[in-house]
Design an enzyme around this catalytic site. Structure first.
Site, short mmCIF file in Angstrom:
data_model
loop_
_atom_site.label_atom_id
_atom_site.label_comp_id
_atom_site.label_asym_id
_atom_site.label_seq_id
_atom_site.Cartn_x
_atom_site.Cartn_y
_atom_site.Cartn_z
N ASP A 6 43.94 36.19 34.90
CA ASP A 6 45.10 35.65 35.59
C ASP A 6 45.47 36.67 36.67
O ASP A 6 44.91 37.78 36.71
CB ASP A 6 46.25 35.48 34.58
CG ASP A 6 47.52 34.93 35.22
OD1 ASP A 6 47.42 34.15 36.18
OD2 ASP A 6 48.61 35.33 34.77
N ASP A 46 49.22 37.17 38.34
CA ASP A 46 50.55 37.77 38.18
C ASP A 46 50.73 38.37 36.80
O ASP A 46 50.50 37.71 35.78
CB ASP A 46 51.64 36.70 38.42
CG ASP A 46 51.64 36.20 39.84
OD1 ASP A 46 51.78 37.02 40.76
OD2 ASP A 46 51.45 34.98 40.03
#
Length: 516
Positions: free
Chosen positions: A69, A71
């Site tokens: 991922d 963030d």
């Protein structure tokens, strides 16, 4: 044995705190000495905040493909971002939703909330719940003020237990309870509590459902309308942390012939600028696949959205996607097409994310990928666990708990009084230990004794967990992680004060053995 063993009157906490392992059970020492006597030498600072912790055995040597991922996984953000989100969402409430201007006096309170809390929309309660669905008393807040334990129990029909049908579903959204699972939710919880505090303080009646929705929408606007992205892009040095370590992790994996991919809900322009800041202008050369605006968790369950290709400037292309090409950028799509086009299935894939539901749950339970949870709070909590204050409090608390369990058969008046005093002292120590982590809600991993609901999900949805992705640098790329064999209750019948290993002692004499 010395004295009358039919009563606990001589075992009051103040006196008990001075008893130590000697031939005479009533010889005196200080409470600190007793606790130190229970602790092995060097027990503090045993835990490494930069370590990786395993829930399930996993060998990195078997992993061929690493997914990430963006963030709070590749990009770790400064806490300054929370204040900006809070202030902007607060101003949206005032200017667009016409909430009272007096809310403008509220500022973000760092450290008020912790991740993993539940919010009961109908009762306006923010609270911590354990793995068995029980509210931890002392951690229920309406607004910025704690709700008395008696009121909490009354609100739930005379119990601390929250029925399963009311609890969060697979993605943390129950019919009346919402669980706040990502780090971006910290300013949302604080804003929610601040607005409720204002309304209660000023005697303003409000609809709980509308208030919750308005605040959720205001927070969402900060993300969806790109306001937050602009702040970060304007001052990456201030907002993005540990960028050089991210390059080291990715470059090392590529040098060992691992394939890398990125699946994020953030837009390409934002990710591109952030990755150039952390990794360099050629960051895309490290990745076999980059997918943006993926709409997780729907990406993992909904087959309907096809992939769209973006050009180098981020503009949408119209051609049908029959293959996923290295170095290209894709938007949306779904995991089923991803698996079909790449063949990347099962335990040879390891995916890292910070959100247990949106990033990890489906991948582990439905698709058999290995998963790694990024838990930034782990670093701070381990540093607290390593302090002497924590170790002393926990050890003495365990000793008292063991005493309460074994001595409860004494029911004369004096003994009952001693037991009550032990219970009071135990509760005081539990509160003290909780406050070491967070004065309002304590640790994100434990209630007083049980794992939290957050911990239960962490164990269920992640093979390994760590404070940041840079922890990978501390291990060989073929390292095997072995979970510790934590004892089940029937496998660990002794309390802290009864343990008698090579480095631990017991404060009880042989004459006390028959009490067990």
């Amino acid at each position: 044995m010395h004295g009358d063993c039919t009563s606990l009157s001589r075992w009051r906490p103040a006196a008990l705190s001075r008893r130590v392992l000697q031939k005479d059970i009533f010889s005196l020492t200080s409470p600190l000495s007793l606790v130190l006597d229970l602790l092995p030498p060097g027990v503090c600072n045993l835990l490494n905040p930069a370590a990786i912790y395993a829930n399930n055995e996993i060998s990195l040597g078997d992993v061929e493909i690493y997914g990430f991922d963006y963030d709070y996984t590749l990009a770790q953000y400064s806490n300054l971002l929370h204040s900006m989100i809070f202030n902007t969402a607060r101003d949206i409430l005032i200017e667009q939703f016409k909430y009272p201007e007096g809310l403008g006096k509220y500022d973000y309170i760092p450290g008020f909330a912790i991740r993993g809390l539940h919010y009961d929309v109908q009762k306006s309660l923010l609270m911590k719940i354990d793995a068995f669905h029980y509210v931890q008393l002392g951690t229920a807040y309406r607004g910025l003020k704690p709700v008395p334990d008696e009121e909490v129990i009354e609100l739930y029909g005379g119990t601390q237990h929250i029925p399963l049908y009311q609890m969060s579903d697979f993605y943390g959204k129950g019919p009346s309870l919402k669980q706040f699972m990502d780090i971006f939710s910290l300013p949302e919880m604080t804003l929610l509590s601040s607005v409720i505090d204002y309304f209660i303080t000023h005697g303003i009646e409000f609809d709980q459902v509308h208030l919750y929705k308005d605040i959720s929408d205001a927070i969402r606007d900060v993300h969806v309308k790109g306001v937050m992205y602009k702040w970060i892009e304007k001052d990456m040095e201030q907002y993005i942390l540990h960028g050089d370590e991210i390059y080291a992790v990715l470059n090392r994996l590529v040098n060992h012939k691992k394939k890398l991919f990125l699946i994020t809900n953030s837009p390409f322009s934002f990710v591109d600028k952030g990755m150039k800041h952390m990794v360099g202008k050629n960051w895309r050369d490290l990745f076999d696949m980059v997918i943006v605006q993926a709409d997780k968790p729907n990406f993992f369950t909904d087959r309907r959205k096809p992939f769209r290709k973006l050009d180098d400037k981020g503009s949408l292309q119209w051609d049908k996607i029959n293959q996923l090409e290295k170095g290209k950028i894709y938007k949306e799509g779904n995991l089923f097409d991803f698996l079909r086009l790449t063949g990347w299935r099962g335990s040879k894939v390891l995916y890292f994310g910070d959100h247990l539901y949106s990033d990890l749950a489906d991948l582990m339970l439905r698709h058999g990928w290995r998963t790694g949870a990024i838990v930034p709070e782990l670093e701070t909590e381990i540093r607290i666990i390593n302090t002497e204050q924590y170790m002393h409090s926990l050890t003495w608390q365990q000793a008292l708990t063991g005493l309460l369990e074994r001595m409860q058969m004494y029911q004369d008046a004096e003994s009952k009084q001693v037991l009550l005093e032990w219970m009071k002292e135990r509760q005081e120590i539990r509160s003290l230990t909780k406050n070491l982590f967070n004065p309002q809600f304590g640790s994100i991993f434990r209630t007083f004794h049980n794992p939290t609901y957050f911990s239960r999900r962490l164990v269920r949805f992640s093979d390994i967990y760590m404070a940041s992705i840079s922890c990978l640098l501390n291990y060989d790329v073929n390292f095997t992680f072995y979970p510790r064999r934590t004892p089940l209750q029937h496998e660990a019948p002794l309390w802290m004060d009864q343990l008698c290993t090579g480095c631990m002692k017991t404060p009880f004499l042989e004459e006390m053995v028959h009490i067990r």
